[in-house]
Design an enzyme around this catalytic site. Structure first.
Site, PDB file in Angstrom:
ATOM      1  N   LEU A 133     -26.706  30.019  39.101  1.00  0.00           N
ATOM      2  CA  LEU A 133     -26.774  29.205  40.319  1.00  0.00           C
ATOM      3  C   LEU A 133     -26.033  29.860  41.475  1.00  0.00           C
ATOM      4  CD1 LEU A 133     -26.053  25.647  38.906  1.00  0.00           C
ATOM      5  CD2 LEU A 133     -28.206  26.443  39.857  1.00  0.00           C
ATOM      6  N   GLY A 134     -24.987  30.565  41.142  1.00  0.00           N
ATOM      7  CA  GLY A 134     -24.217  31.187  42.216  1.00  0.00           C
ATOM      8  C   GLY A 134     -22.945  31.785  41.684  1.00  0.00           C
ATOM      9  N   GLY A 164     -19.036  31.631  42.183  1.00  0.00           N
ATOM     10  CA  GLY A 164     -17.882  30.957  42.770  1.00  0.00           C
ATOM     11  C   GLY A 164     -16.785  31.972  42.975  1.00  0.00           C
ATOM     12  N   GLY A 165     -15.685  31.505  43.497  1.00  0.00           N
ATOM     13  CA  GLY A 165     -14.565  32.400  43.743  1.00  0.00           C
ATOM     14  C   GLY A 165     -14.067  33.067  42.471  1.00  0.00           C
ATOM     15  N   PHE A 166     -14.182  32.393  41.366  1.00  0.00           N
ATOM     16  CA  PHE A 166     -13.538  32.927  40.175  1.00  0.00           C
ATOM     17  C   PHE A 166     -14.476  33.063  39.000  1.00  0.00           C
ATOM     18  CE2 PHE A 166     -10.494  31.186  42.995  1.00  0.00           C
ATOM     19  CZ  PHE A 166      -9.554  32.200  43.041  1.00  0.00           C
ATOM     20  N   GLY A 167     -15.745  33.127  39.241  1.00  0.00           N
ATOM     21  CA  GLY A 167     -16.663  33.339  38.143  1.00  0.00           C
ATOM     22  C   GLY A 167     -18.073  32.938  38.514  1.00  0.00           C
ATOM     23  N   VAL A 197     -21.641  30.761  38.067  1.00  0.00           N
ATOM     24  CA  VAL A 197     -22.002  29.383  37.750  1.00  0.00           C
ATOM     25  C   VAL A 197     -23.451  29.356  37.267  1.00  0.00           C
ATOM     26  CG1 VAL A 197     -22.122  27.038  38.619  1.00  0.00           C
ATOM     27  CG2 VAL A 197     -20.481  28.615  39.584  1.00  0.00           C
ATOM     28  N   LYS A 237     -19.347  26.757  34.858  1.00  0.00           N
ATOM     29  CA  LYS A 237     -18.667  27.853  35.554  1.00  0.00           C
ATOM     30  C   LYS A 237     -17.953  28.692  34.516  1.00  0.00           C
ATOM     31  CE  LYS A 237     -16.222  28.081  39.711  1.00  0.00           C
ATOM     32  NZ  LYS A 237     -15.156  27.596  40.571  1.00  0.00           N
ATOM     33  N   ASP A 273      -9.471  25.964  50.703  1.00  0.00           N
ATOM     34  CA  ASP A 273     -10.661  26.796  50.897  1.00  0.00           C
ATOM     35  C   ASP A 273     -11.878  25.913  51.140  1.00  0.00           C
ATOM     36  OD1 ASP A 273     -12.050  29.095  51.237  1.00  0.00           O
ATOM     37  OD2 ASP A 273     -12.156  29.643  49.132  1.00  0.00           O
TER      38      ASP A 273
END
Ligand SMILES: *[C@@H]1O[C@H](CO)[C@@H](O)[C@H](O)[C@H]1NC(C)=O
Ligand SMILES: *[C@@H]1O[C@H](CO)[C@@H](O)[C@H](O)[C@H]1NC(C)=O
Ligand SMILES: *[C@@H]1O[C@H](CO)[C@@H](O)[C@H](O)[C@H]1NC(C)=O
Ligand SMILES: *[C@@H]1O[C@H](CO)[C@@H](O)[C@H](O)[C@H]1NC(C)=O
Ligand SMILES: *[C@@H]1O[C@H](CO)[C@@H](O)[C@H](O)[C@H]1NC(C)=O
Ligand SMILES: *[C@@H]1O[C@H](CO)[C@@H](O)[C@H](O)[C@H]1NC(C)=O
Ligand SMILES: *[C@@H]1O[C@H](CO)[C@@H](O)[C@H](O)[C@H]1NC(C)=O
Ligand SMILES: *[C@@H]1O[C@H](CO)[C@@H](O)[C@H](O)[C@H]1NC(C)=O
Ligand SMILES: *[C@@H]1O[C@H](CO)[C@@H](O)[C@H](O)[C@H]1NC(C)=O
Ligand SMILES: *[C@@H]1O[C@H](CO)[C@@H](O)[C@H](O)[C@H]1NC(C)=O
Ligand SMILES: *[C@@H]1O[C@H](CO)[C@@H](O)[C@H](O)[C@H]1NC(C)=O
Ligand SMILES: *[C@@H]1O[C@H](CO)[C@@H](O)[C@H](O)[C@H]1NC(C)=O
Length: 837
Positions: free
Chosen positions: A519-520, A522-525, A527, A541, A640
């Site tokens: 899906l995308g 994220g800042g830390f992994g 998804v 995630k 953020d």
């Protein structure tokens, strides 16, 4: 007789014509000198966009005349001077073309004071033009090639598109020279330019000795200039050609801006203020004593927040203690104990250690080699006896030092980490001293443990039922990490309440984490979308393995976050911890994130998101934020908040995501970026971006930016993005002030029914993005304003970034330069987007 009169008549006609010629030429806005005209003291030519003029000029308190290029709006500011060392003492100066095509400046006695001296000896036809960017060029009319240009012979001013150059093979440089003083443009003792060898840097020299240094160019910014880490006014680019010449140039801007090397050896970045008709200083190179080259001598570290500002790094002591203590730091520090490696020329890897110094402008004389891996820098340094220190920057690669470290300083929250080589015992030594601190801490710990055990027994006695496993929460306040969770009262959480999923379940649900289900990021992994056996759709995630945190701590914090329940926060429905794998399971949001909907012009939702929906989104995000700030049992600062962290459910209700998570996974300080100020440029409040200070009001700032984006459908840009940086705030401010707020609004939602409402929202957003946190309303007040509980809104102050960016265009009654400079505040404009991470 008759013929005589006719003759006389003709003569006077001729005279009138001749005297009209200069008038005709110079009043008709010409930008070009041609060989058939004589250019005198009173004449000027003006560039096509009317920004720059060529003419004769006298500095303040100086009656001498100089041929110069100056601003149309500010005639006392000369950006280039031809005859700075040979001034005219009267107004007899004349510029003509010589037979071989050179421009020549002569005085009344026909002495040559200056010449372009560039064309060789054979006759040719040339003309000279003043260009829109302020460059005065001499062209060969037959070929059109430029044979001389003022940009290659700068005086004390660097303009956008002007280049400072350095050839690494020949050493040929284009440098800027200061004036002697403000009324004397003769070259003074300061020069400035780029040094491209090794890693390019900008210098100011005083009589050839370094006076200031910018720190290495890291591909995007000058790493020793703290202001450049936050959104800044005008970007630079640096490139090289095949001959080994390196160029650095400020990007073109839509406002008048210049960098001046002034006569006291400082570089000032100034912007023209159309309203007050003067120059505003927006940045200076040397802000404090620490910025002066080598202020603390070799191995002396400078930190402007310390008193005294200079200190020897650990393992070093002042060479001359008396001098040092009296505040003369120039001789610097020396090692207390020689490195064993240096003593017997024997690489004794185990004996040497590295001391980490955070947030530095790195020292001068770095050697450089490419490597993405900081460990490689470390091993290379250890294996070389002459290596004193190393550093790593993701863009530069490895830097190492073998000469005494000079000109390094510590910043507050930005900069590069420097690893200084020390003998192992120096580090141990320190830990001995640490005992003094550790013992009280241990004693305190035991006392507290004792109290907790007593309390636990007390509790057990009170509550005889044997409840599920409980753990005491203790979330610390860690400055340099992301979303902040403030410690709350001694609350106990219930681990078993949060469903634990097995790795296998999740792997099956996401088809072995197949790319099709991504899906995308994220800042830390990453998804993924997944589907559980019972048909429930989830978002998984999968956290990158860089988190150095233990499983128990992880669980602890996840449990805390899972307790947050609000309809405008994405709900955490479970997690998975197996070995290295850590995953979080959220409810799935069919309409994905807000940034896709808002900024992608082809997104179908563009039509769906009418003003009512957008207003609902704004209000709901506000409510989610209010819950985080004060209604939940914890106090959480998101840090953020941006469109990609706002997800939309099937009814277009927004849900804030990523709250609290970043804090957990940003913990490993060696992980790129995250150990610095976390957040996204463009959304960060100025005090947070520049000084690392944050509060609820930093979230309010981000919320204000988000509101403006939702209203305008345009993304607030980011500083790499050429001159349009941060224009959104500037546009909103300008248009709102001119009572043209509706021009700011996304065309797809323009609707006469809600005009007042929309403009009111812009007003509220402007209140949120004010420079000083105390001026910004709390999120609760913002919600009251949105709901009209508060009817009268205060006047906002001008947002800082808008001010720097846009000051010259704001104002009532002043002439707008907008038509010539292509002012970007219009609906048709597409601001290209570069993401902040
Ligand atoms: C000067 O020469 C240019 C061409 O070189 C011509 O276009 C222009 O009209 C001339 N101006 C005058 C005043 O003769
Ligand atoms: C010019 O002279 C005036 C009067 O003597 C003085 O006040 C001013 O500071 C001078 N300006 C400069 C740039 O020296
Ligand atoms: C340039 O200067 C002229 C005369 O001083 C003035 O008429 C004109 O408006 C100025 N142009 C701009 C863009 O300020
Ligand atoms: C200008 O300087 C010349 C010498 O270079 C001198 O002869 C002349 O008188 C001066 N003119 C004025 C107006 O001071
Ligand atoms: C100035 O000197 C040049 C040669 O140096 C000569 O060709 C020109 O005619 C002189 N002009 C005047 C006005 O004396
Ligand atoms: C012109 O250039 C030549 C060499 O390129 C130099 O010797 C001469 O002094 C220069 N003349 C002037 C007036 O700068
Ligand atoms: C500027 O420098 C010149 C020559 O170096 C000197 O005569 C003059 O007094 C100076 N002016 C000021 C204001 O310092
Ligand atoms: C200059 O840039 C080119 C790529 O454009 C690169 O191949 C070359 O090595 C560079 N030259 C130097 C001296 O760094
Ligand atoms: C040079 O710039 C610095 C910083 O803005 C300023 O403090 C100083 O007064 C300037 N010097 C002159 C001569 O203008
Ligand atoms: C500081 O110390 C250096 C080296 O001993 C000496 O040359 C210099 O004059 C001193 N500077 C001052 C301001 O005392
Ligand atoms: C170590 O090497 C340096 C030069 O590389 C030399 O000057 C020094 O004497 C050597 N020391 C020993 C103990 O061999
Ligand atoms: C280097 O140091 C190690 C350990 O200190 C020692 O065993 C070895 O003999 C030394 N080698 C030389 C060449 O000095």
């Amino acid at each position: 007789m008759n013929t005589n009169i006719v003759h006389l008549y003709l003569q006077s006609l001729l005279f009138v014509l001749i005297s009209l010629v200069p008038l005709l030429c110079f009043c008709l806005d010409t930008d070009t000198l041609t060989s058939n005209i004589t250019f005198r003291d009173s004449d000027t030519i003006i560039s096509g966009r009317h920004d720059f003029k060529l003419g004769f000029f006298s500095p303040e308190n100086n009656t001498n005349r100089y041929l110069a290029v100056f601003y149309n709006v500010s005639e006392e500011t000369a950006v280039w001077i031809a005859n700075s060392d040979r001034p005219l003492n009267d107004s007899s100066g004349t510029v003509t073309f010589s037979r071989n095509g050179n421009l020549v400046l002569t005085n009344g006695r026909n002495e040559t004071l200056w010449s372009t001296n560039a064309t060789g000896t054979y006759p040719r036809n040339t003309n000279a033009q003043i260009q829109d960017n302020g460059n005065f060029v001499l062209r060969d009319t037959s070929t059109g090639t430029i044979i001389w240009e003022s940009f290659a012979h700068p005086s004390n001013i660097l303009l956008p598109t002007m280049r400072s150059t350095d050839n690494i093979y020949t050493g040929h440089k284009v440098v800027y020279s200061s004036w002697k003083n403000r009324s004397n443009p003769e070259p003074g003792s300061f020069t400035s330019g780029i040094v491209a060898l090794n890693i390019p840097q900008i210098f100011i020299w005083n009589n050839g000795r370094p006076h200031w240094r910018s720190g290495p160019w890291n591909g995007m910014i000058l790493s020793g200039v703290p202001d450049m880490y936050s959104p800044y006014l005008a970007a630079f680019s640096l490139w090289n050609d095949t001959t080994g010449t390196f160029y650095i140039t400020p990007h073109e801007t839509t406002f008048l801006m210049k960098y001046t090397l002034n006569s006291t050896g400082n570089i000032e970045q100034t912007m023209w203020n159309n309203r007050q008709m003067n120059w505003d200083v927006t940045w200076v190179a040397i802000e404090n004593e620490c910025d002066v080259y080598g202020a603390c001598g070799p191995f002396g570290s400078c930190n402007i927040r310390d008193s005294p500002i200079c200190s020897c790094t650990r393992g070093f002591e002042p060479i001359n203690r008396e001098e040092w203590e009296s505040g003369n730091w120039t001789s610097g520090c020396a090692r207390r104990r020689q490195l064993p490696c240096e003593q017997n020329n024997n690489t004794s890897g185990d004996k040497d250690r590295f001391l980490r110094l955070q947030f530095n402008k790195v020292p001068d004389f770095a050697e450089h080699f490419q490597s993405r891996n900081p460990d490689v820098c470390r091993t290379r340094c250890l294996s070389n006896c002459s290596c004193i220190a190393y550093a790593h920057d993701p863009y530069i690669g490895c830097m190492s030092w073998s000469e005494p470290l000079v000109d390094f300083q510590r910043f507050n929250s930005v900069g590069i980490d420097l690893f200084l080589r020390l003998e192992a015992s120096e580090l141990d030594n320190h830990s001995n001293r640490m005992h003094v601190i550790i013992i009280p801490v241990l004693v305190g710990f035991f006392v507290i443990s004792f109290v907790i055990i007593i309390a636990w027994f007390w509790n057990k006695r009170k509550d005889k039922r044997f409840g599920p496993k409980t753990i005491a929460k203790d979330i610390k306040f860690l400055e340099a990490e992301s979303a902040i969770v403030f410690k709350d009262e001694t609350e106990k959480v219930n681990v078993e309440e949060l469903p634990l999923f097995s790795f296998e379940t999740l792997s099956n649900a996401t088809y072995q984490f197949h790319d099709n289900y991504l899906l995308g990021r994220g800042g830390f992994g990453l998804v993924y979308k997944g589907c559980l056996d019972n048909g429930k759709v989830i978002a998984v995630k999968r956290l990158s393995a860089t988190s150095g945190q233990g499983n128990e701590e992880f669980m602890n914090e996840v449990v805390v976050i899972s307790k947050l329940q609000h309809r405008n926060l994405v709900r955490l429905i479970g997690c998975c911890v197996e070995g290295e794998e850590k995953m979080l399971i959220y409810e799935y949001m069919p309409n994905k994130s807000l940034d896709g909907c808002l900024f992608d012009p082809n997104h179908p939702s563009q039509k769906i998101l009418d003003w009512k929906k957008r207003f609902n989104i704004i209000e709901s995000i506000g409510r989610g934020l209010l819950y985080l700030h004060r209604d939940s049992r914890l106090k959480i600062i998101h840090r953020d908040l941006k469109p990609s962290n706002v997800l939309l459910d099937e009814d277009w209700n927004p849900k804030i995501s990523d709250f609290g998570m970043a804090r957990i996974f940003g913990g490993n300080e060696d992980f790129d970026n995250t150990s610095r100020v976390v957040g996204t440029y463009g959304y960060m409040a100025p005090e947070y971006a520049m000084e690392g200070r944050f509060s609820e009001k930093s979230d309010v700032y981000s919320f204000g930016v988000l509101m403006l984006e939702i209203i305008s459908g345009k993304k607030n840009t980011h500083y790499y993005n050429k001159e349009l940086s941060l224009s959104l705030l500037g546009c909103a401010w300008k248009l709102w002030n001119e009572e043209n707020g509706l021009d700011f609004v996304d065309q797809t939602i323009e609707s006469s029914n809600f005009e007042g409402e929309i403009v009111r929202c812009i007003h509220i957003a402007l209140l949120c993005v004010q420079e000083f946190p105390n001026d910004r309303p709390s999120i609760q007040i913002v919600l009251s304003m949105l709901s009209h509980e508060i009817i009268n809104l205060p006047m906002p102050k001008q947002p800082i970034f808008a001010e720097k960016w846009n000051r010259s265009h704001v104002g009532t009654g002043t002439t707008q330069r907008s038509s010539q400079v292509g002012y970007p505040c219009s609906n048709g404009l597409t601001i290209t987007v570069l993401d902040g991470r």
